[in-house]
Write a protein that holds these residues in place. Structure first.
Motif, PDB file in Angstrom:
ATOM      1  N   GLU A 160       0.858  -1.181   0.000  1.00 48.93           N
ATOM      2  CA  GLU A 160       0.000   0.000   0.000  1.00 48.93           C
ATOM      3  C   GLU A 160       0.891   1.226   0.000  1.00 48.93           C
ATOM      4  O   GLU A 160       2.049   1.158   0.393  1.00 48.93           O
ATOM      5  CB  GLU A 160      -0.890   0.017   1.244  1.00 48.93           C
ATOM      6  CG  GLU A 160      -1.839  -1.152   1.336  1.00 48.93           C
ATOM      7  CD  GLU A 160      -2.653  -1.142   2.629  1.00 48.93           C
ATOM      8  OE1 GLU A 160      -2.346  -0.344   3.536  1.00 48.93           O
ATOM      9  OE2 GLU A 160      -3.589  -1.937   2.727  1.00 48.93           O
ATOM     10  N   ASP A 219      -8.637  -9.142  -3.475  1.00 53.93           N
ATOM     11  CA  ASP A 219      -8.416  -7.781  -2.998  1.00 53.93           C
ATOM     12  C   ASP A 219      -8.614  -6.852  -4.183  1.00 53.93           C
ATOM     13  O   ASP A 219      -7.890  -6.934  -5.171  1.00 53.93           O
ATOM     14  CB  ASP A 219      -6.996  -7.649  -2.442  1.00 53.93           C
ATOM     15  CG  ASP A 219      -6.757  -6.329  -1.731  1.00 53.93           C
ATOM     16  OD1 ASP A 219      -7.469  -5.345  -2.037  1.00 53.93           O
ATOM     17  OD2 ASP A 219      -5.872  -6.269  -0.873  1.00 53.93           O
ATOM     18  N   GLY A 274      -8.118  -3.686  -4.469  1.00 55.35           N
ATOM     19  CA  GLY A 274      -7.125  -2.631  -4.617  1.00 55.35           C
ATOM     20  C   GLY A 274      -7.765  -1.266  -4.827  1.00 55.35           C
ATOM     21  O   GLY A 274      -8.959  -1.088  -4.662  1.00 55.35           O
ATOM     22  N   GLU A 323      -8.155   3.397  -0.882  1.00 52.32           N
ATOM     23  CA  GLU A 323      -8.645   2.769   0.337  1.00 52.32           C
ATOM     24  C   GLU A 323      -9.449   3.742   1.206  1.00 52.32           C
ATOM     25  O   GLU A 323     -10.568   3.449   1.572  1.00 52.32           O
ATOM     26  CB  GLU A 323      -7.456   2.202   1.113  1.00 52.32           C
ATOM     27  CG  GLU A 323      -7.818   1.327   2.258  1.00 52.32           C
ATOM     28  CD  GLU A 323      -8.419  -0.013   1.851  1.00 52.32           C
ATOM     29  OE1 GLU A 323      -8.924  -0.698   2.737  1.00 52.32           O
ATOM     30  OE2 GLU A 323      -8.396  -0.369   0.655  1.00 52.32           O
ATOM     31  N   HIS A 324      -8.869   4.871   1.577  1.00 55.25           N
ATOM     32  CA  HIS A 324      -9.584   5.865   2.380  1.00 55.25           C
ATOM     33  C   HIS A 324      -8.783   7.167   2.470  1.00 55.25           C
ATOM     34  O   HIS A 324      -7.607   7.198   2.122  1.00 55.25           O
ATOM     35  CB  HIS A 324      -9.892   5.339   3.793  1.00 55.25           C
ATOM     36  CG  HIS A 324      -8.682   5.123   4.645  1.00 55.25           C
ATOM     37  ND1 HIS A 324      -7.991   3.939   4.650  1.00 55.25           N
ATOM     38  CD2 HIS A 324      -8.021   5.945   5.496  1.00 55.25           C
ATOM     39  CE1 HIS A 324      -6.969   4.039   5.484  1.00 55.25           C
ATOM     40  NE2 HIS A 324      -6.960   5.236   6.001  1.00 55.25           N
ATOM     41  N   SER A 347      -4.106   9.760   2.887  1.00 53.94           N
ATOM     42  CA  SER A 347      -4.878   8.739   2.181  1.00 53.94           C
ATOM     43  C   SER A 347      -4.022   7.492   1.989  1.00 53.94           C
ATOM     44  O   SER A 347      -2.801   7.548   2.060  1.00 53.94           O
ATOM     45  CB  SER A 347      -5.371   9.264   0.832  1.00 53.94           C
ATOM     46  OG  SER A 347      -4.299   9.742   0.064  1.00 53.94           O
ATOM     47  N   LYS A 403      -4.009   1.348  -2.639  1.00 51.49           N
ATOM     48  CA  LYS A 403      -3.491   0.003  -2.920  1.00 51.49           C
ATOM     49  C   LYS A 403      -3.214  -0.089  -4.420  1.00 51.49           C
ATOM     50  O   LYS A 403      -4.148  -0.138  -5.209  1.00 51.49           O
ATOM     51  CB  LYS A 403      -4.507  -1.057  -2.513  1.00 51.49           C
ATOM     52  CG  LYS A 403      -4.728  -1.160  -1.025  1.00 51.49           C
ATOM     53  CD  LYS A 403      -5.711  -2.278  -0.737  1.00 51.49           C
ATOM     54  CE  LYS A 403      -5.807  -2.553   0.743  1.00 51.49           C
ATOM     55  NZ  LYS A 403      -6.693  -3.706   0.990  1.00 51.49           N
ATOM     56  N   ARG A 450      -4.199  -5.147  -7.438  1.00 46.17           N
ATOM     57  CA  ARG A 450      -5.490  -5.825  -7.345  1.00 46.17           C
ATOM     58  C   ARG A 450      -5.221  -7.319  -7.548  1.00 46.17           C
ATOM     59  O   ARG A 450      -4.505  -7.697  -8.476  1.00 46.17           O
ATOM     60  CB  ARG A 450      -6.418  -5.293  -8.429  1.00 46.17           C
ATOM     61  CG  ARG A 450      -7.717  -6.011  -8.568  1.00 46.17           C
ATOM     62  CD  ARG A 450      -8.528  -5.435  -9.704  1.00 46.17           C
ATOM     63  NE  ARG A 450      -9.127  -4.190  -9.252  1.00 46.17           N
ATOM     64  CZ  ARG A 450      -9.744  -3.325 -10.042  1.00 46.17           C
ATOM     65  NH1 ARG A 450      -9.834  -3.553 -11.338  1.00 46.17           N
ATOM     66  NH2 ARG A 450     -10.272  -2.231  -9.557  1.00 46.17           N
TER      67      ARG A 450
END
Length: 189
Positions: free
Chosen positions: A61, A108, A110, A113-114, A128, A131, A134
């Motif tokens: 990440e 996943d 990918g 994320e946030h 932030s 990812k 994938r």
């Protein structure tokens, strides 16, 4: 004295929209196949790009920091575009739990994320997590490009900074600028 009062008045009017209204921040991410880094440890492939961390899986990440005006919070984010490229199917990726890696059984998706906005030592920061990989049906894809719009609004519960010395302010500006990979630009004033 009259000129100084007039300057303060105009500065107040210019900054008022930031204090009252929300705004958005556009972020862009993406990597080329040349950015892919693979490290094999005890039979598992750790995939990453520059700046990758591996907290929960062997798919790295990226933690990103941007400087924003202080006193804002994240309301929402929207993915504007994204493009993925398959990089292979022969990777052995896994989930990391208490330092032990187990084969990854779940997919996943990918991507973004946030995002979280907050204040650090009197400076506004937008952090932030992205990812860049994938994992689906045994294949790994890499994020080629992505655009994200993060919507922010004033945070009534935000902290305010009191006083601090000029020397401390300069050191904090250097620290925050180094974290964000940019110049502070007076947002901490």
């Amino acid at each position: 004295m009259k000129t100084r009062t007039l300057c303060i008045f105009w500065l107040f009017l210019l900054l008022l929209p930031f204090a009252v209204y929300g705004y958005s921040v556009d972020l862009e991410y993406g990597w080329d196949r040349d950015d892919l880094r693979v490290r094999n440890v005890q039979g598992y492939d750790y995939l990453g790009v520059k700046g990758s961390i591996h907290p929960n899986s062997t798919l790295g990440e990226v933690f990103d920091v941007k400087i924003i005006p202080r006193g804002y919070k994240v309301d929402s984010y929207e993915i504007l575009w994204e493009e993925w490229e398959e990089v292979g199917s022969g990777f052995r990726v896994g989930v990391v739990s208490e330092g032990v890696v187990d084969a990854m059984m779940v997919e996943d998706a990918g991507g973004f994320e946030h995002a979280v906005a907050g204040d650090l030592l009197g400076y506004g920061l937008l952090t932030s997590v992205v990812k860049p990989f994938r994992y689906q049906e045994g294949r790994v894809s890499m994020l080629r490009r992505m655009g994200v719009r993060v919507s922010c609004s004033p945070d009534a519960d935000g902290l305010s900074i009191g006083r601090r010395s000029e020397i401390l302010s300069r050191h904090l500006e250097d620290l925050i600028a180094d974290m964000a990979g940019t110049e502070v630009g007076g947002y901490g004033d």
